[in-house]
Design a protein around this motif. Structure first.
Motif, PDB file in Angstrom:
ATOM      1  N   PRO A 179      11.379   9.344   2.571  1.00  8.00           N
ATOM      2  CA  PRO A 179      10.993  10.873   2.446  1.00  8.00           C
ATOM      3  C   PRO A 179       9.808  11.102   3.190  1.00  8.00           C
ATOM      4  O   PRO A 179       9.000  10.056   2.931  1.00  8.00           O
ATOM      5  CB  PRO A 179      11.236  11.638   1.316  1.00  8.00           C
ATOM      6  N   GLN A 180       9.311  12.356   4.098  1.00  7.88           N
ATOM      7  CA  GLN A 180       8.185  12.537   4.649  1.00  7.88           C
ATOM      8  C   GLN A 180       7.434  13.032   3.569  1.00  7.88           C
ATOM      9  O   GLN A 180       7.784  13.325   2.238  1.00  7.88           O
ATOM     10  CB  GLN A 180       8.484  13.855   4.883  1.00  7.88           C
ATOM     11  N   ASN A 215       6.437   5.827  -2.514  1.00 17.43           N
ATOM     12  CA  ASN A 215       7.756   5.519  -1.102  1.00 17.43           C
ATOM     13  C   ASN A 215       7.145   3.687  -0.789  1.00 17.43           C
ATOM     14  O   ASN A 215       8.467   2.828  -1.424  1.00 17.43           O
ATOM     15  CB  ASN A 215       7.816   5.676   0.207  1.00 17.43           C
ATOM     16  N   SER A 216       6.433   3.597  -0.697  1.00 16.22           N
ATOM     17  CA  SER A 216       5.920   1.924  -0.497  1.00 16.22           C
ATOM     18  C   SER A 216       6.303   1.148  -1.481  1.00 16.22           C
ATOM     19  O   SER A 216       6.641   0.100  -1.885  1.00 16.22           O
ATOM     20  CB  SER A 216       4.523   1.040   0.450  1.00 16.22           C
ATOM     21  N   HIS A 242      -5.457   9.298   6.404  1.00 12.42           N
ATOM     22  CA  HIS A 242      -5.002  10.409   6.171  1.00 12.42           C
ATOM     23  C   HIS A 242      -3.751   9.432   5.125  1.00 12.42           C
ATOM     24  O   HIS A 242      -2.480  10.520   6.166  1.00 12.42           O
ATOM     25  CB  HIS A 242      -4.404  11.139   7.583  1.00 12.42           C
ATOM     26  N   MET A 246      -7.721  11.726  12.532  1.00  7.96           N
ATOM     27  CA  MET A 246      -7.571  11.918  10.763  1.00  7.96           C
ATOM     28  C   MET A 246      -8.517  11.948  10.920  1.00  7.96           C
ATOM     29  O   MET A 246      -9.404  10.852  10.924  1.00  7.96           O
ATOM     30  CB  MET A 246      -7.690  10.250  11.197  1.00  7.96           C
ATOM     31  N   ALA A 276       9.536   7.757   7.545  1.00  5.63           N
ATOM     32  CA  ALA A 276      10.710   8.952   7.354  1.00  5.63           C
ATOM     33  C   ALA A 276      10.708   9.458   8.965  1.00  5.63           C
ATOM     34  O   ALA A 276      12.785   9.727   8.505  1.00  5.63           O
ATOM     35  CB  ALA A 276       9.217  10.563   7.944  1.00  5.63           C
ATOM     36  N   THR A 322       8.020   1.653   5.523  1.00  4.64           N
ATOM     37  CA  THR A 322       8.626   2.405   4.653  1.00  4.64           C
ATOM     38  C   THR A 322       7.791   4.026   6.332  1.00  4.64           C
ATOM     39  O   THR A 322       6.921   3.858   6.807  1.00  4.64           O
ATOM     40  CB  THR A 322       8.351   2.913   3.615  1.00  4.64           C
ATOM     41  N   SER A 372      10.707   6.771  11.638  1.00  3.52           N
ATOM     42  CA  SER A 372      11.192   5.118  13.026  1.00  3.52           C
ATOM     43  C   SER A 372      10.061   4.277  12.437  1.00  3.52           C
ATOM     44  O   SER A 372       8.814   4.488  12.169  1.00  3.52           O
ATOM     45  CB  SER A 372      10.950   5.756  14.178  1.00  3.52           C
ATOM     46  N   PHE A 403       0.984  -1.220   0.186  1.00  2.00           N
ATOM     47  CA  PHE A 403       0.033  -0.048   0.036  1.00  2.00           C
ATOM     48  C   PHE A 403       0.686   1.487   0.209  1.00  2.00           C
ATOM     49  O   PHE A 403       1.969   1.203   0.835  1.00  2.00           O
ATOM     50  CB  PHE A 403      -0.924   0.022   1.599  1.00  2.00           C
ATOM     51  N   SER A 404       0.303   2.108  -1.069  1.00  5.81           N
ATOM     52  CA  SER A 404       1.829   3.324  -1.182  1.00  5.81           C
ATOM     53  C   SER A 404       0.809   4.346  -1.103  1.00  5.81           C
ATOM     54  O   SER A 404      -0.294   4.996  -1.968  1.00  5.81           O
ATOM     55  CB  SER A 404       2.364   2.954  -1.910  1.00  5.81           C
ATOM     56  N   MET A 449      -2.613  10.486   2.343  1.00  4.62           N
ATOM     57  CA  MET A 449      -2.303  11.915   1.806  1.00  4.62           C
ATOM     58  C   MET A 449      -1.581  11.757   0.350  1.00  4.62           C
ATOM     59  O   MET A 449      -1.498  12.483   0.072  1.00  4.62           O
ATOM     60  CB  MET A 449      -0.558  12.307   2.711  1.00  4.62           C
TER      61      MET A 449
END
Ligand SMILES: Cc1cc2nc3c(=O)[nH]c(=O)nc-3n(C[C@H](O)[C@H](O)[C@H](O)COP(=O)(O)O)c2cc1C
Ligand code: SF4
Ligand code: SF4
Length: 253
Positions: free
Chosen positions: A118-119, A10-11, A223, A182, A88, A86, A90, A5-6, A225
């Motif tokens: 990346p965040q 990133n993932s 959330h 959320m 940002a 994944t 931890s 899931f991304s 994003m």
């Protein structure tokens, strides 16, 4: 199988790199979630092989998008299951959450690895510029390849150790955050919107509809994003939190 899931890529990037190295294709779980929400029909995966689940960390734990997919699907008993989170900074308590989920589903848990990327949480944090993000991605690549080697060799993953009381404290904060923060009421659309419908398509929870060619948000949001970052016209804002911030569209965006 390699599932991911991304929200912002990133993932997906990590899953595709792992999948390619083990001669497979990565599979997005979002269409499965959307279809499950429509007809409540469980998806049954019957291939008796290694399963890899890749998703972001939300509130120091695996995104509920992925845990929802796993909980609402059926897998063969005793499959070897690998989790890659994944984040940002931890993956927090993901090791324990994933282990408990794997046990509940009767899987052979092979570990949870974290990959710093990346965040993307533009509602709360400022995303970095392209150059800084690229440095983070470059640093992640050897880590992803080490994780892949472990998966290829059917070895256990090295895991992040949890601090004393980290698990109960994080669970409390995470559950409160999901319940109270959320929310979608801060999402708003600007005049830059061209009614293309991309935000509708990328939402994993069918949470956005177009009315008069403008998005409107329902209440089922984690959330992720995806909508705000992937709008091609940067026409979505989240309260005052996102104004003027660069959008994050992933390693390939
Ligand atoms: C709702 C939300 C919560 C997040 N919580 C964390 C967190 O607790 N720790 C962390 O290191 N990163 C956190 N992040 C950052 C993401 O985990 C990170 O950017 C991730 O790689 C995004 O993956 P994606 O592009 O596949 O969606 C959060 C992001 C979002 C959207
Ligand atoms: S993705 Fe952006 S431009 Fe397209 S409909 Fe949604 S808000 Fe409008
Ligand atoms: S509404 Fe936007 S942030 Fe919420 S789940 Fe859908 S795409 Fe993600």
């Amino acid at each position: 199988m390699v599932f991911y899931f991304s929200g912002t890529g990133n993932s997906k990037f990590v899953a595709e790199r792992i999948a390619k190295a083990i001669g497979q294709e990565a599979t997005d779980v979002a269409p499965y979630i959307r279809s499950y929400l429509g007809d409540k029909e469980e998806h049954v995966f019957d291939k008796d092989e290694v399963y890899v689940f890749v998703c972001p960390s939300y509130m120091s734990a695996p995104a509920r998008t992925m845990t929802f997919f796993i909980e609402s699907s059926t897998f063969p008993a005793k499959i070897k299951s690998y989790f890659v989170i994944t984040c940002a900074s931890s993956s927090g308590i993901s090791t324990r959450v994933d282990r408990e989920l794997a046990d509940k589903k009767g899987m052979d848990y092979m570990g949870t690895a974290q990959v710093v990327m990346p965040q993307n949480y533009i509602a709360l944090f400022t995303t970095k510029d392209k150059e800084d993000n690229q440095k983070i991605i470059d640093a992640a690549i050897p880590e992803i390849d080490q994780i892949t080697d472990k998966i290829k060799n059917l070895a256990k993953l090295e895991e992040r150790k949890l601090y004393f009381l980290e698990y109960p404290t994080t669970v409390g904060v995470r559950d409160m955050y999901y319940k109270h923060f959320m929310k979608t009421k801060k999402f708003a659309v600007t005049d830059a919107c061209v009614g293309c419908g991309k935000c509708v398509k990328v939402c994993p929870f069918n949470n956005i509809v177009l009315a008069d060619n403008k998005p409107s948000w329902g209440g089922n949001c984690t959330h992720c994003m995806a909508c705000i970052n992937q709008c091609p016209k940067n026409a979505i804002e989240y309260g005052k939190g996102s104004a003027g911030k660069p959008r994050y569209r992933g390693p390939e965006g």
